[in-house]
Write a protein that holds these residues in place. Structure first.
Motif, short mmCIF file in Angstrom:
data_model
loop_
_atom_site.label_atom_id
_atom_site.label_comp_id
_atom_site.label_asym_id
_atom_site.label_seq_id
_atom_site.Cartn_x
_atom_site.Cartn_y
_atom_site.Cartn_z
N VAL A 240 0.85 -1.19 0.00
CA VAL A 240 0.00 0.00 0.00
C VAL A 240 0.89 1.24 0.00
O VAL A 240 0.68 2.19 -0.76
CB VAL A 240 -0.94 0.01 1.22
N SER A 241 1.90 1.23 0.85
CA SER A 241 2.77 2.41 0.96
C SER A 241 3.53 2.63 -0.34
O SER A 241 3.68 3.76 -0.80
CB SER A 241 3.73 2.25 2.15
N LEU A 242 3.99 1.55 -0.95
CA LEU A 242 4.73 1.68 -2.21
C LEU A 242 3.86 2.24 -3.32
O LEU A 242 4.24 3.19 -4.01
CB LEU A 242 5.28 0.31 -2.64
N THR A 243 2.69 1.64 -3.50
CA THR A 243 1.87 2.03 -4.64
C THR A 243 1.26 3.42 -4.45
O THR A 243 1.12 4.17 -5.42
CB THR A 243 0.76 0.97 -4.90
N ALA A 244 0.94 3.76 -3.20
CA ALA A 244 0.44 5.13 -2.95
C ALA A 244 1.57 6.14 -3.22
O ALA A 244 1.35 7.20 -3.81
CB ALA A 244 -0.08 5.26 -1.52
N ARG A 245 2.78 5.80 -2.81
CA ARG A 245 3.91 6.71 -3.03
C ARG A 245 4.18 6.91 -4.51
O ARG A 245 4.45 8.03 -4.97
CB ARG A 245 5.14 6.14 -2.33
N LEU A 246 4.10 5.81 -5.28
CA LEU A 246 4.28 5.91 -6.73
C LEU A 246 3.27 6.90 -7.31
O LEU A 246 3.62 7.76 -8.12
CB LEU A 246 4.06 4.54 -7.37
N GLN A 247 2.03 6.78 -6.88
CA GLN A 247 0.98 7.68 -7.38
C GLN A 247 1.26 9.13 -6.97
O GLN A 247 1.23 10.03 -7.81
CB GLN A 247 -0.37 7.24 -6.84
N HIS A 248 1.54 9.34 -5.68
CA HIS A 248 1.69 10.72 -5.22
C HIS A 248 2.94 11.37 -5.79
O HIS A 248 2.95 12.57 -6.05
CB HIS A 248 1.68 10.77 -3.69
N GLY B 291 12.47 -3.53 8.86
CA GLY B 291 12.88 -2.27 8.25
C GLY B 291 13.86 -2.43 7.10
O GLY B 291 14.08 -1.48 6.33
N ARG B 292 14.47 -3.59 6.97
CA ARG B 292 15.46 -3.81 5.89
C ARG B 292 14.87 -4.47 4.65
O ARG B 292 15.58 -4.71 3.67
CB ARG B 292 16.61 -4.67 6.43
N ILE B 293 13.59 -4.81 4.70
CA ILE B 293 12.97 -5.48 3.54
C ILE B 293 13.03 -4.55 2.32
O ILE B 293 12.64 -3.39 2.38
CB ILE B 293 11.51 -5.86 3.83
N VAL B 294 13.52 -5.08 1.22
CA VAL B 294 13.58 -4.30 -0.03
C VAL B 294 12.26 -4.51 -0.77
O VAL B 294 11.90 -5.64 -1.13
CB VAL B 294 14.76 -4.74 -0.91
N VAL B 295 11.53 -3.42 -0.97
CA VAL B 295 10.23 -3.49 -1.63
C VAL B 295 10.40 -3.29 -3.13
O VAL B 295 9.75 -3.94 -3.94
CB VAL B 295 9.29 -2.41 -1.05
N ALA B 296 11.27 -2.37 -3.50
CA ALA B 296 11.42 -2.00 -4.91
C ALA B 296 12.81 -1.40 -5.11
O ALA B 296 13.61 -1.37 -4.17
CB ALA B 296 10.34 -0.99 -5.29
N PRO C 64 18.19 0.06 -3.92
CA PRO C 64 17.04 -0.55 -3.23
C PRO C 64 16.22 0.49 -2.46
O PRO C 64 16.76 1.44 -1.89
CB PRO C 64 17.70 -1.54 -2.26
N ILE C 65 14.91 0.26 -2.44
CA ILE C 65 13.98 1.06 -1.61
C ILE C 65 13.39 0.11 -0.58
O ILE C 65 12.75 -0.88 -0.93
CB ILE C 65 12.88 1.69 -2.48
N THR C 66 13.65 0.43 0.67
CA THR C 66 13.22 -0.46 1.74
C THR C 66 11.91 0.03 2.38
O THR C 66 11.46 1.15 2.13
CB THR C 66 14.29 -0.53 2.85
N THR C 67 11.36 -0.82 3.21
CA THR C 67 10.20 -0.43 4.01
C THR C 67 10.54 0.78 4.89
O THR C 67 9.68 1.60 5.16
CB THR C 67 9.77 -1.58 4.92
N HIS C 68 11.80 0.86 5.29
CA HIS C 68 12.23 2.01 6.09
C HIS C 68 12.18 3.29 5.27
O HIS C 68 11.73 4.33 5.73
CB HIS C 68 13.63 1.76 6.64
N GLU D 83 8.87 4.55 5.17
CA GLU D 83 8.36 4.92 6.52
C GLU D 83 7.18 4.05 6.94
O GLU D 83 6.26 4.53 7.60
CB GLU D 83 7.97 6.40 6.55
N VAL D 84 7.21 2.80 6.56
CA VAL D 84 6.09 1.91 6.88
C VAL D 84 6.55 0.77 7.79
O VAL D 84 5.75 -0.05 8.23
CB VAL D 84 5.46 1.38 5.56
N ASP D 85 7.85 0.71 8.11
CA ASP D 85 8.38 -0.41 8.87
C ASP D 85 7.88 -0.45 10.31
O ASP D 85 7.63 -1.52 10.86
CB ASP D 85 9.92 -0.45 8.81
N GLY D 86 7.69 0.72 10.91
CA GLY D 86 7.15 0.75 12.28
C GLY D 86 5.72 0.22 12.31
O GLY D 86 5.36 -0.60 13.15
#
Lengths: 597, 597
Positions: free
Chosen positions: A161-169, A252-257, A264-268, A271-274
């Motif tokens: 959700v955080s990735l795809t919303a960020r792509l849009q915004h 926080g180290r998971i690479v999403v994209a 790499p772009i991580t969950t950190h 800002e969604v890792d917390g």
């Protein structure tokens, strides 16, 4: 209590006449309350989080802190020979061994994985053991338990959700707009997003999808897809984290994209890792259930056995080892896959030292390795597998011997459990026992499926002996060993390969990984079929003179896994034309779920 | 206990200085165990399914069976005037009224909805009330509670798995193959699938998608999409079912798709209704939490307020009415939406008879209706709303009077709760009180947000008086009334419209539905903005001389809802550029979730 009850009712509880769920239902009539189960095991009231009356969660941090000075009990892993596609009864043996050990000792426990909703609703059959050796209560076990998989699903999907919303915004707003919200432009590359969404069903129609159709507020149009929840990196982490801090950091180290420069772009970064970790606080506590004879069973995490360790969590084993004299944990598939990961990943991360490994063998699987006809799930078993043929069994022994050697390389003592079927002949059993003893290992025939703990005494005694014996547990390789040297060691010393080959792509990736010191302490988590010691599922017995082909190498940055790929990875199984959900229903008078097993 | 504790520490617990989560955290230090909470309320041990130490599920069927002869307590609905986009404090008033009533009576309870993960992770703010009137424990309340929404998600998505797998298997196999599996060809029309998948986040990128890309085993290529889980028809059903049998039957009537001849295909046709119900057995039991002063609060179901009733479940209210002398339940949005559905859907299905409705009003909202500047979430409030202006308040009273009349049409007694803000002047309050009393209703000023139960005594006393008074509750229309006559009645007698218009499509659908006797007992569930009494959100106060335009009519066959559409339906909200998840984290030392509120 329950043993006695089942004992007294043995005629009624005959697994050759009853279905597993009927036996479970009978045992559930006199199962212990979770309060009694926990307090008998040494868990304090405030460390138990009950979920209804017969299962609960254990506050692992509180127990580990309270008992940090107490020495661990004996640690026993249950693994297997290379199985037929039907499986050779590892979960059943895990439960049966716990029941058998309980006849010799008061403080005994087991640990198994939580099953995924995908197979439960697609393929008939519980993952809770079988016959008189099952984990109960069976319905919640099979149906989401305390919601851990749902929490993994939510945590994982929140990242998407955080990735795809960020792509849009980022696509629809300028830098000033972003700066006002204290956001930097991440420049995500929509064509380079390794992470998928997850759902815990076999939903093949969601494997490959296009998302973000519609207008500018309907996301960003791109290819995407869903995997099954238990294949999530979040689930992989749930199985191997060692503290909440460790969990938080791995998430926080998971690479999403990747961004358009390939970084790499991580969950950190998103800002969604917390928030992801917030979904996992409750899920991080292991679940406490019981065997059909009343011993504690931890059920926690259910990660895939290829891109993850395929076994229950480290925290579950840690807690159990503080509370038990003997703790039995199960590792997925054969010793080449499950035990190797238990040994070189799970024990490396946990620092725990096992005392013994049980290798489950069946006459059926040995006959297959000896050259018996193909075993196909859903089709009747060939008569070869039900008639005595000691010579055929003998021809299949090489596979078993390979797994015995693997366990010996780890420095602990193997015990072969001959998981007895009523069609096995004495001659067939004798052939196996002789070969195992000649190989310097213990062998025990076990009839836990038929008789529960009473049927597992020979196995329990062999395991106790093996645990008493000198033990020289050592990891297969040191942390400092390079990736390709590790792969070489696993391929040759565990699988019996002559060597390893790499595609150019895999070699390039291996070189890059070896040059990256941030990944030097990552675990090496192999992907290979479990249906052969080799990479080719049709090669039975103990193949030799073959080369392990590494096609690709994946990196799971959060879990800390380097995954060399020498087999298929199916992250989203399919629902068949005759799925199990057709036969599942609820009795509206009693609320009982029917047909789930 | 807790009252005293909060009382003694009042200086510390000043909501003008503390955030809601800080107050909740303080109250949680001395909250009751769920065992004590339940037993004080009259729930037996075997009827309580604890989930940890401070919340649990209640076996509604057991309680209702045991207490079937006991008369119900007084049933109070909390609704509101047409709100500003900020909301006027209905949940806070629901909790505050429970706390106030508890000063007069020992057996008092409340019921509110479970919040969705979508808003929780997108917009800051809990749905658990606020100030000294909150529902605790707050973290599980906000974070999935006992997993009911996850279970709804799983049940719902299993239907989509069954549909899409069936589409694939029918496309790739002949009739003989299907017959062997006892399957008939359903001939599903992939272009006519009203059901979407669900996920409980604001995932705008999944609104419109294409699924089934890939080969012949990768599903069937078609358009699809995701909605938020709380908009699921399964969630709508969870709010209105009356027994497990009723739940089972409603689930089986859900229309997933249509065949190529236009005939509906239900979950029953897909043989997935039993398995869906299996996911809902546990979720069907209401959750028990408490106010910050220790009274029981049922939290169960969280359906949308447009295509569903937008309020907590019938079973939660039923159980509470057997256990309480006063039970306060909340209905979503203003009395035109929430109370109308409470009255004509929830009470029609449950057979329960309310005694009183509380209409929450604020000086702020009345000023808006009087012509004050636009109120926009996230932007500072115009000074108009914080300076005394009794004349502006007076100009807005028409809206409040309309809602009072609506409640009176139902035959029960309205009590207007003036939800007090510290900026309200005595003159403003007096203007409201006078008008309400002239309209023949009770008015009470309430300061529960600031003072908890002590601040809600005037409201509690007015509610007790209203409950004692003669009550002539009646449904707005009989079951036999035709669809369009029902719409006409709601539009003119509740909304104050001059009439109703239909698009040709809506008229055709209305005629077909009126001719279908199988749908004659379906509830009429209107879709209209909550920001105006009319269909136009910009029209404040009490609009007159307008016509309600019905654009479309939807049918939810499982829930049994006919949904006339006179407003937007957004089934999948979007995640904003500055979502709440950015600020959510976990304290790894304590396991506490931070920033969730």
């Amino acid at each position: 209590m329950l043993i006695w009850c089942i004992g007294r009712r043995r005629k009624m509880l005959d697994p050759t006449k009853l279905q597993d769920w009927q036996i479970a239902e009978e045992a559930e009539k006199s199962m212990k309350s979770v309060h009694r189960l926990a307090s008998e095991w040494g868990i304090l009231d405030n460390e138990l989080l009950p979920y209804g009356h017969h299962l609960g969660k254990v506050d692992y941090a509180a127990v580990l802190d309270r008992l940090k000075e107490r020495p661990d009990g004996k640690y026993i892993d249950v693994t297997a020979i290379t199985p037929t596609p039907l499986g050779e009864g590892k979960s059943t043996t895990t439960i049966g061994l716990v029941q058998g050990l309980a006849k010799r000792n008061d403080k005994v426990s087991g640990a198994i994985r939580q099953p995924s909703g995908g197979p439960t609703f697609n393929i008939k059959g519980s993952a809770a053991g079988g016959g008189l050796s099952q984990c109960i209560p069976l319905t919640p076990f099979s149906l989401g338990l305390t919601g851990d998989i749902d929490s993994v699903t939510n945590a994982h999907n929140l990242a998407m959700v955080s990735l795809t919303a960020r792509l849009q915004h980022e696509a629809t707003n300028n830098d000033e707009f972003l700066a006002k919200r204290n956001l930097r432009r991440l420049n995500i590359d929509p064509t380079n997003v390794p992470m998928r969404w997850v759902i815990d069903f076999c939903a093949q129609s969601l494997r490959d999808i296009i998302i973000g159709l519609g207008g500018k507020n309907d996301g960003y149009m791109m290819r995407s897809g869903f995997a099954i929840s238990v294949s999530s990196e979040v689930m992989a982490i749930l199985a191997i984290f060692t503290s909440l801090r460790d969990l938080r950091e791995r998430i926080g180290r998971i690479v999403v994209a990747y961004d358009r420069q390939g970084n790499p772009i991580t969950t950190h970064d998103l800002e969604v890792d917390g928030a992801m970790t917030a979904w996992l606080v409750r899920a991080s506590n292991p679940n406490l259930l019981q065997t059909t004879e009343g011993q504690p069973v931890m059920v926690h995490a259910g990660p895939f056995a290829n891109i993850a360790v395929g076994q229950s969590s480290i925290v579950a084993d840690r807690v159990a080892l503080k509370l038990s004299d003997y703790h039995v944990t199960e590792s997925g598939f054969g010793a080449d896959i499950g035990f190797e990961k238990f040994w070189n990943i799970k024990c490396r991360v946990s620092g725990l030292r096992p005392n013994c490994a049980v290798i489950v063998a069946t006459v059926r699987a040995l006959k297959m390795h000896g050259g018996g006809p193909k075993v196909v799930p859903g089709k009747p078993l060939d008569v070869t597998y039900t008639q005595s043929d000691p010579a055929l069994v003998e021809r299949g022994l090489a596979n078993l011997l390979a797994h015995i050697e693997t366990v010996k390389v780890s420095g602990i003592n193997p015990v072969v459990c001959i998981n007895n079927f009523h069609t096995d002949s004495d001659e067939e059993i004798a052939v196996i026992k002789d070969a195992v003893e000649n190989a310097g290992a213990r062998a025990a025939v076990s009839r836990h499926w038929l008789l529960g703990g009473e049927g597992a005494l020979e196995l329990a005694d062999a395991v106790i002996d093996a645990c008493e014996e000198k033990n020289d547990f050592r990891l297969l390789y040191e942390d400092a060993l390079s990736l390709r040297a590790r792969i070489e060691k696993i391929a040759t010393e565990v699988y019996g390969a002559a060597g390893v080959s790499y595609t150019p792509e895999a070699r390039t990736k291996a070189e890059a990984i070896e040059a990256d010191i941030s990944k030097s302490n990552f675990a090496t988590c192999m992907v290979k079929t479990h249906l052969s010691l080799s990479h080719d599922p049709t090669l039975k017995g103990r193949p030799s003179g073959w080369t392990l082909p590494i096609r690709d190498i994946l990196v799971y940055n959060g879990a800390g896994f380097i995954v060399p790929v020498a087999g298929d990875i199916k992250l989203m199984p399919g629902t068949s034309s005759d799925p199990a959900f057709r036969r599942i229903d609820v009795d509206v008078e009693t609320g009982k779920v029917k047909g789930l097993f």
